[in-house]
Design a protein around this motif. Structure first.
Motif, PDB file in Angstrom:
ATOM      1  N   THR A 178     -23.314 -13.517  -0.128  1.00 43.38           N
ATOM      2  CA  THR A 178     -23.690 -13.305   1.271  1.00 43.38           C
ATOM      3  C   THR A 178     -22.411 -13.144   2.071  1.00 43.38           C
ATOM      4  O   THR A 178     -21.434 -13.853   1.823  1.00 43.38           O
ATOM      5  N   GLY A 179     -22.404 -12.182   2.996  1.00 45.99           N
ATOM      6  CA  GLY A 179     -21.222 -11.930   3.824  1.00 45.99           C
ATOM      7  C   GLY A 179     -20.338 -10.861   3.226  1.00 45.99           C
ATOM      8  O   GLY A 179     -19.498 -11.133   2.365  1.00 45.99           O
ATOM      9  N   VAL A 180     -20.517  -9.638   3.687  1.00 45.43           N
ATOM     10  CA  VAL A 180     -19.759  -8.496   3.154  1.00 45.43           C
ATOM     11  C   VAL A 180     -18.702  -8.045   4.151  1.00 45.43           C
ATOM     12  O   VAL A 180     -17.538  -7.849   3.801  1.00 45.43           O
ATOM     13  N   CYS A 181     -19.119  -7.837   5.390  1.00 43.87           N
ATOM     14  CA  CYS A 181     -18.240  -7.335   6.456  1.00 43.87           C
ATOM     15  C   CYS A 181     -17.570  -6.036   5.992  1.00 43.87           C
ATOM     16  O   CYS A 181     -18.253  -5.071   5.663  1.00 43.87           O
TER      17      CYS A 181
ATOM     18  N   GLY B 296     -11.646 -10.272   8.742  1.00 40.20           N
ATOM     19  CA  GLY B 296     -12.516 -11.358   8.263  1.00 40.20           C
ATOM     20  C   GLY B 296     -12.558 -11.519   6.756  1.00 40.20           C
ATOM     21  O   GLY B 296     -13.489 -12.121   6.217  1.00 40.20           O
ATOM     22  N   ALA B 297     -11.563 -10.977   6.075  1.00 44.28           N
ATOM     23  CA  ALA B 297     -11.643 -10.912   4.611  1.00 44.28           C
ATOM     24  C   ALA B 297     -11.148 -12.178   3.929  1.00 44.28           C
ATOM     25  O   ALA B 297     -10.343 -12.919   4.494  1.00 44.28           O
ATOM     26  N   ILE B 298     -11.586 -12.371   2.690  1.00 44.74           N
ATOM     27  CA  ILE B 298     -10.976 -13.413   1.864  1.00 44.74           C
ATOM     28  C   ILE B 298      -9.516 -13.012   1.618  1.00 44.74           C
ATOM     29  O   ILE B 298      -9.176 -11.819   1.660  1.00 44.74           O
ATOM     30  N   ALA B 299      -8.668 -14.000   1.347  1.00 42.25           N
ATOM     31  CA  ALA B 299      -7.239 -13.737   1.131  1.00 42.25           C
ATOM     32  C   ALA B 299      -7.019 -13.171  -0.282  1.00 42.25           C
ATOM     33  O   ALA B 299      -7.898 -13.284  -1.144  1.00 42.25           O
ATOM     34  N   TYR B 300      -5.829 -12.592  -0.501  1.00 41.43           N
ATOM     35  CA  TYR B 300      -5.548 -11.996  -1.819  1.00 41.43           C
ATOM     36  C   TYR B 300      -5.622 -13.035  -2.931  1.00 41.43           C
ATOM     37  O   TYR B 300      -6.175 -12.768  -4.001  1.00 41.43           O
ATOM     38  N   LEU B 301      -5.078 -14.232  -2.694  1.00 39.85           N
ATOM     39  CA  LEU B 301      -5.142 -15.287  -3.719  1.00 39.85           C
ATOM     40  C   LEU B 301      -6.598 -15.570  -4.072  1.00 39.85           C
ATOM     41  O   LEU B 301      -6.958 -15.730  -5.252  1.00 39.85           O
ATOM     42  N   GLU B 302      -7.441 -15.616  -3.041  1.00 45.30           N
ATOM     43  CA  GLU B 302      -8.866 -15.898  -3.268  1.00 45.30           C
ATOM     44  C   GLU B 302      -9.520 -14.752  -4.031  1.00 45.30           C
ATOM     45  O   GLU B 302     -10.360 -14.970  -4.906  1.00 45.30           O
TER      46      GLU B 302
ATOM     47  N   GLY C 193     -20.199 -20.298  16.309  1.00 44.59           N
ATOM     48  CA  GLY C 193     -18.904 -20.680  15.734  1.00 44.59           C
ATOM     49  C   GLY C 193     -18.237 -19.521  15.016  1.00 44.59           C
ATOM     50  O   GLY C 193     -17.143 -19.648  14.494  1.00 44.59           O
ATOM     51  N   LYS C 194     -18.922 -18.368  14.972  1.00 43.46           N
ATOM     52  CA  LYS C 194     -18.400 -17.227  14.226  1.00 43.46           C
ATOM     53  C   LYS C 194     -17.157 -16.647  14.909  1.00 43.46           C
ATOM     54  O   LYS C 194     -17.075 -16.585  16.119  1.00 43.46           O
ATOM     55  N   GLY C 195     -16.189 -16.221  14.120  1.00 45.92           N
ATOM     56  CA  GLY C 195     -14.998 -15.589  14.676  1.00 45.92           C
ATOM     57  C   GLY C 195     -15.290 -14.149  15.037  1.00 45.92           C
ATOM     58  O   GLY C 195     -16.443 -13.754  15.208  1.00 45.92           O
ATOM     59  N   GLN C 196     -14.236 -13.354  15.131  1.00 44.21           N
ATOM     60  CA  GLN C 196     -14.395 -11.978  15.588  1.00 44.21           C
ATOM     61  C   GLN C 196     -14.322 -10.985  14.431  1.00 44.21           C
ATOM     62  O   GLN C 196     -13.867  -9.862  14.617  1.00 44.21           O
ATOM     63  N   ALA C 197     -14.734 -11.389  13.233  1.00 42.38           N
ATOM     64  CA  ALA C 197     -14.728 -10.451  12.109  1.00 42.38           C
ATOM     65  C   ALA C 197     -15.767  -9.377  12.372  1.00 42.38           C
ATOM     66  O   ALA C 197     -16.883  -9.662  12.790  1.00 42.38           O
TER      67      ALA C 197
END
Ligand SMILES: C[S@@+](CC[C@H](N)C(=O)[O-])C[C@H]1O[C@@H](n2cnc3c(N)ncnc32)[C@H](O)[C@@H]1O
Length: 260
Positions: free
Chosen positions: A106-109, A81-87, A150-154
């Protein structure tokens, strides 16, 4: 026969796709740098800092650890569920530029955006990051309705804590509140006062995104930044930006910021 022919073709198609993505990412980075950074060389400097820090290798290795931990877990495929490397690189560049005293997310995972943010604060030599997360712990059964449908499976693997992949030496600038952002964000903002940056990456429902932006924007100082991930999942970000007369600056195709 079909297989021997299709493998080189598949390889060529994969290479073409990767090349297209690289070109697209480079174009995006140039646009972001000219719209937000003080000069053209700044982004390259920040990328070099990140490379030298060892954080990218650390995150790659933790990503492999995550894959290993969830590989045999039954049920739908679990994602990091992470942000991408570019991001992450662009987030790092934003926080190196804004030099926040108080940053909020908000949103650590598992902790990708948190790690990039904390490294930026560490390099700045000052600043605190306050995060809020309602983690989905893999292997735990939740009452229906706990998470937005609507949340994915992160999720966070069994035996790990939210933000477990944040390196120990960056944690001294970090505080984490566990729970829903709509319950904890108002109290957090009240407590910390004026903030310099905000990143939304929690529940991507229109209501929650709008709620978080509406709470965070008034708390930002002039020149502070409101960043959001998953800006294409609802109308919330473009509408919020338009209502406040701000032009979004893209950090990726799904992540952008507005400056207060
Ligand atoms: C996409 S993940 C965050 C990824 C993180 N930013 C990164 O780069 O690694 C979203 C996180 O927000 C959590 N979450 C979901 N609903 C939430 C809510 N209402 N309030 C706070 N956190 C929430 C999820 O369980 C998950 O941990």
């Amino acid at each position: 026969m079909v297989n021997t022919l299709s493998r080189p073709l598949r390889r060529a198609a994969g290479l073409a796709l990767r090349t297209r993505r690289r070109v697209r990412d480079e174009r995006l980075k140039r646009r972001f740098a000219s719209a937000f950074l003080p000069d053209r060389a700044a982004l390259a400097t920040y990328e070099r800092e990140l490379q030298a820090s060892g954080l990218l290798e650390h995150l790659r290795s933790k990503g492999r650890e995550f894959d290993e931990a969830v590989r045999d877990v039954p049920g739908p495929r679990h994602t990091i569920g992470a942000i991408a490397y570019l991001e992450g690189i662009n987030l790092y560049a934003v926080l190196r530029t804004v030099k926040p005293h108080i940053a909020v997310e908000t949103g650590v995972c598992n902790g990708f955006s948190t790690a990039f943010s904390l490294l930026a604060l560490e390099r700045n030599g000052h600043g605190e990051l306050h995060s809020i997360d309602l983690p989905r712990m893999i292997g735990t059964d939740y009452v229906p309705g706990t998470f937005f449908e609507g949340k994915g499976q992160a999720g966070v693997p069994e035996g790990k804590q939210p933000g477990w992949l944040v390196p120990d030496h960056l944690r001294h600038r970090w505080s984490l509140i566990l729970g829903r952002s709509d319950e904890h964000l108002p109290e957090l903002l009240e407590r910390v006062g004026t903030i310099d940056s905000f990143l939304h990456d929690s529940e991507h429902s229109f209501e929650n995104m709008w709620f978080e932006y509406s709470q965070a924007f008034p708390a930002l100082r002039e020149g502070g930044v409101l960043m959001s991930h998953d800006i294409n999942t609802t109308e919330a970000f473009p509408r919020f930006a338009a209502e406040h007369g701000r032009e979004p600056i893209d950090l990726s195709r799904g992540m952008a910021l507005i400056v207060k």
